[in-house]
Design an enzyme around this catalytic site. Structure first.
Site, PDB file in Angstrom:
ATOM      1  N   PRO A   2      80.466 -82.300 141.196  1.00 35.69           N
ATOM      2  CA  PRO A   2      81.777 -82.680 141.697  1.00 35.69           C
ATOM      3  C   PRO A   2      81.952 -84.149 141.969  1.00 35.69           C
ATOM      4  O   PRO A   2      81.178 -84.755 142.687  1.00 35.69           O
ATOM      5  CB  PRO A   2      81.833 -81.945 143.027  1.00 35.69           C
ATOM      6  CG  PRO A   2      80.415 -81.845 143.479  1.00 35.69           C
ATOM      7  CD  PRO A   2      79.537 -82.170 142.325  1.00 35.69           C
ATOM      8  N   GLU A   3      83.020 -84.733 141.475  1.00 36.41           N
ATOM      9  CA  GLU A   3      83.481 -86.017 141.963  1.00 36.41           C
ATOM     10  C   GLU A   3      84.754 -85.697 142.728  1.00 36.41           C
ATOM     11  O   GLU A   3      85.156 -84.528 142.822  1.00 36.41           O
ATOM     12  CB  GLU A   3      83.722 -86.983 140.795  1.00 36.41           C
ATOM     13  CG  GLU A   3      82.422 -87.186 139.999  1.00 36.41           C
ATOM     14  CD  GLU A   3      82.313 -88.512 139.280  1.00 36.41           C
ATOM     15  OE1 GLU A   3      83.009 -89.457 139.691  1.00 36.41           O
ATOM     16  OE2 GLU A   3      81.530 -88.610 138.325  1.00 36.41           O
ATOM     17  N   LYS A  50      84.794 -86.453 148.740  1.00 36.96           N
ATOM     18  CA  LYS A  50      84.103 -85.300 148.170  1.00 36.96           C
ATOM     19  C   LYS A  50      83.899 -84.197 149.196  1.00 36.96           C
ATOM     20  O   LYS A  50      83.165 -83.236 148.947  1.00 36.96           O
ATOM     21  CB  LYS A  50      82.751 -85.742 147.598  1.00 36.96           C
ATOM     22  CG  LYS A  50      82.877 -86.788 146.499  1.00 36.96           C
ATOM     23  CD  LYS A  50      81.521 -87.309 146.051  1.00 36.96           C
ATOM     24  CE  LYS A  50      81.717 -88.417 145.008  1.00 36.96           C
ATOM     25  NZ  LYS A  50      80.428 -89.020 144.621  1.00 36.96           N
TER      26      LYS A  50
END
Length: 257
Positions: A2-3, A50
Site C-alpha cells: 500500500p501507498e 498510509k
DNA sequence: CACCATGTTTAAAT
DNA sequence: GATTTAAACATGGT
C-alpha cells in the site's frame, strides 16, 4: 502493497459498503479484541497518509498495512475465514477481511493525536499544510529520495511514487533537500497530489498519460523498469537508505534544479 | 520451491 | 541534535 492512494481508496470503499451499518466484528486469529464493537454501528473509515482509522461510536481501530497487509472485500458466502485473517467486518452485503497488517490496535483520542502529530501533511487531505513539508525539506541536507519516503515530512508517498515523482520533475534522488527551490517544491507538492488522487480513482499507480498497454510497466516511467520511458537509456537501481530506488541518470542529472 | 516486494518502528551507532 | 544502520515484524504473488 500500500501507498497512500490504496488507503484512501480503502476508506472510500469501506464507507460505501459499511458506513452506518451494524456490523458483526470478529477476530478469527484472536489478536484483536472485538467484544466491545461486535454488533455496534460502524460510523466511518478515515485515511490519513498510509494510516486507516475505523470509527465506531465508542472505539476507534487504527490499522496500518505495512508491507504485506491486505484489507479485502468478500462476498458473504458462509465460508469460514482463512487462518491468516486478523479481523473481519461483516456488513449486510459484504465482509471485509484484514490480514498481515503491521498495526491493528484500538486507540483513544490521545493516541490518535499523537499519531497524527508524528506524520507530515497528506497531499490528499484538503486541510494539508504543504508549508510544513517544505520547512522540513528546506532545512535538511538529507537526499530528496529519503525525504519523500519519510512520513514525517509528507504522508502517503511510497517507493513507487517517490521514484516516479523525482523522474517527472527531473530531480536526482540524491539532491539534498536544502538545495531544492521553493518553486520546485510547489511543483512537487502539486504533482504528488495529482498522482495520488489519480491512484485513488484508478486503484493503481499510473504516472504515464497514455500507456501503450495495461501492464504495470507501461504505466510507469522508471520504477521497476530497465530502460527509461523517456530517453530509453538504462535505468539505474541503487539502494538508498534501506530501499531500492530506480532513476534515469540522463533525465535526472546530478545538478538537478 | 525460492525469491521478491508499493513499510514502519525502535534502539543503537556514527 | 541530525542522520544512518540494524533488527524485528507481517503474507502473497510469481
Amino acid at each position: 502493497m500500500p501507498e497512500g492512494h490504496t488507503i484512501h481508496r480503502l476508506a472510500r470503499d469501506l464507507n460505501g459498503d459499511l458506513a452506518g451499518d451494524v456490523l458483526r466484528v470478529s477476530s478469527p486469529q484472536g489478536r484483536v479484541p472485538t467484544e466491545t464493537v461486535d454488533g455496534a454501528r460502524f460510523e466511518r473509515a478515515e485515511a490519513v497518509g498510509k494510516h486507516l482509522f475505523l470509527h465506531f461510536p465508542d472505539a476507534c481501530l487504527h490499522v496500518h498495512l505495512g508491507l504485506f497487509g491486505r484489507f479485502r472485500r468478500r462476498k458473504l458466502n458462509g465460508a469460514p475465514p482463512r487462518d491468516t485473517i486478523r479481523l473481519r467486518l461483516e456488513g449486510p452485503r459484504y465482509a471485509w477481511e484484514l490480514s498481515g497488517a503491521t498495526a491493528s490496535d484500538w486507540v483513544d483520542e490521545h493516541d490518535i493525536s499523537a499519531l497524527l502529530e508524528r506524520i507530515g501533511p497528506d497531499p490528499l487531505s484538503p486541510r494539508a499544510k504543504p508549508k510544513l513539508a517544505w520547512e522540513m525539506i528546506h532545512r535538511s541536507k538529507r537526499p530528496l529520495a529519503a525525504l519523500l519516503l519519510d512520513q514525517r515530512v509528507m504522508a502517503g508517498v511510497g517507493n513507487v511514487y517517490r521514484a516516479e515523482i523525482l523522474h517527472l520533475l527531473g530531480l536526482h534522488p540524491e539532491l539534498p533537500g536544502n538545495e531544492l527551490s521553493q518553486a520546485t517544491f510547489q511543483k512537487l507538492w502539486r504533482l504528488t497530489k495529482k498522482l495520488l488522487a489519480r491512484g485513488v480513482e484508478e486503484k493503481t499507480i499510473r504516472t504515464v498519460d497514455k500507456p501503450s498497454d495495461r501492464t504495470k510497466r507501461e504505466a510507469l516511467h522508471v520504477y521497476g523498469r530497465s530502460s527509461c520511458r523517456n530517453c530509453k537509456g538504462r535505468v539505474v537501481r541503487v539502494t538508498l537508505g534501506q530501499r531500492d530506488i530506480h532513476y534515469c541518470p540522463r533525465c535526472q542529472p546530478r545538478e538537478g534544479e
